[in-house]
Design a protein around this motif. Structure first.
Motif, PDB file in Angstrom:
ATOM      1  N   ASP A  42     -32.157   8.474  44.869  1.00  0.00           N
ATOM      2  CA  ASP A  42     -31.359   8.067  43.712  1.00  0.00           C
ATOM      3  C   ASP A  42     -30.109   7.319  44.148  1.00  0.00           C
ATOM      4  O   ASP A  42     -29.751   6.289  43.570  1.00  0.00           O
ATOM      5  N   GLN A  43     -29.442   7.848  45.167  1.00  0.00           N
ATOM      6  CA  GLN A  43     -28.235   7.195  45.674  1.00  0.00           C
ATOM      7  C   GLN A  43     -28.565   5.813  46.230  1.00  0.00           C
ATOM      8  O   GLN A  43     -27.830   4.848  46.001  1.00  0.00           O
ATOM      9  N   HIS A  44     -29.672   5.711  46.939  1.00  0.00           N
ATOM     10  CA  HIS A  44     -30.093   4.417  47.487  1.00  0.00           C
ATOM     11  C   HIS A  44     -30.345   3.413  46.363  1.00  0.00           C
ATOM     12  O   HIS A  44     -29.936   2.255  46.455  1.00  0.00           O
ATOM     13  N   GLN A  45     -31.006   3.871  45.302  1.00  0.00           N
ATOM     14  CA  GLN A  45     -31.288   2.981  44.175  1.00  0.00           C
ATOM     15  C   GLN A  45     -29.986   2.497  43.537  1.00  0.00           C
ATOM     16  O   GLN A  45     -29.872   1.329  43.172  1.00  0.00           O
ATOM     17  N   GLN A  46     -29.009   3.383  43.425  1.00  0.00           N
ATOM     18  CA  GLN A  46     -27.710   2.987  42.880  1.00  0.00           C
ATOM     19  C   GLN A  46     -27.040   1.950  43.781  1.00  0.00           C
ATOM     20  O   GLN A  46     -26.441   0.987  43.289  1.00  0.00           O
ATOM     21  N   GLU A  47     -27.139   2.157  45.089  1.00  0.00           N
ATOM     22  CA  GLU A  47     -26.546   1.203  46.032  1.00  0.00           C
ATOM     23  C   GLU A  47     -27.248  -0.151  45.949  1.00  0.00           C
ATOM     24  O   GLU A  47     -26.599  -1.198  46.035  1.00  0.00           O
ATOM     25  N   GLN A  49     -28.712  -1.400  43.277  1.00  0.00           N
ATOM     26  CA  GLN A  49     -28.252  -2.025  42.033  1.00  0.00           C
ATOM     27  C   GLN A  49     -26.838  -2.581  42.182  1.00  0.00           C
ATOM     28  O   GLN A  49     -26.534  -3.676  41.707  1.00  0.00           O
ATOM     29  N   ALA A  50     -25.965  -1.822  42.848  1.00  0.00           N
ATOM     30  CA  ALA A  50     -24.598  -2.294  43.077  1.00  0.00           C
ATOM     31  C   ALA A  50     -24.607  -3.551  43.942  1.00  0.00           C
ATOM     32  O   ALA A  50     -23.848  -4.496  43.694  1.00  0.00           O
TER      33      ALA A  50
END
Length: 81
Positions: A42-47, A49-50
């Motif tokens: 999840d954190q990787h996906q957020q990164e 997207q950022a």
């Protein structure tokens, strides 16, 4: 003879209980590892997207800079006159 049978039954039951406990502990560790991996994903996906948003912002700023440069060139008198 019954003592030997009782001792063997105790070993078998004890071994089964230990195996069951170890299996439960292992399953709990697997669940915790899966949760950790999901959090990392999840954190990787957020990164990701950022990163995409930042790349888009850079592209927008480069476009604005090129437009401003073109406007400045259009307002400057021609060179050599």
């Amino acid at each position: 003879m019954s003592i030997i049978f009782a001792v063997l039954a105790g070993f078998i039951m004890g071994g089964g209980l230990v195996g069951w406990q170890l299996s439960r502990r292992w399953q709990q560790q697997v669940r915790e590892a899966e949760q950790s991996l999901q959090a990392i994903a999840d954190q990787h996906q957020q990164e990701v997207q950022a990163g995409k948003a930042l790349k888009q912002q850079v592209a927008d700023l480069q476009f604005q800079l090129n437009q401003a440069r073109n406007e400045v060139r259009a307002l400057q008198p021609p060179a050599g006159r």
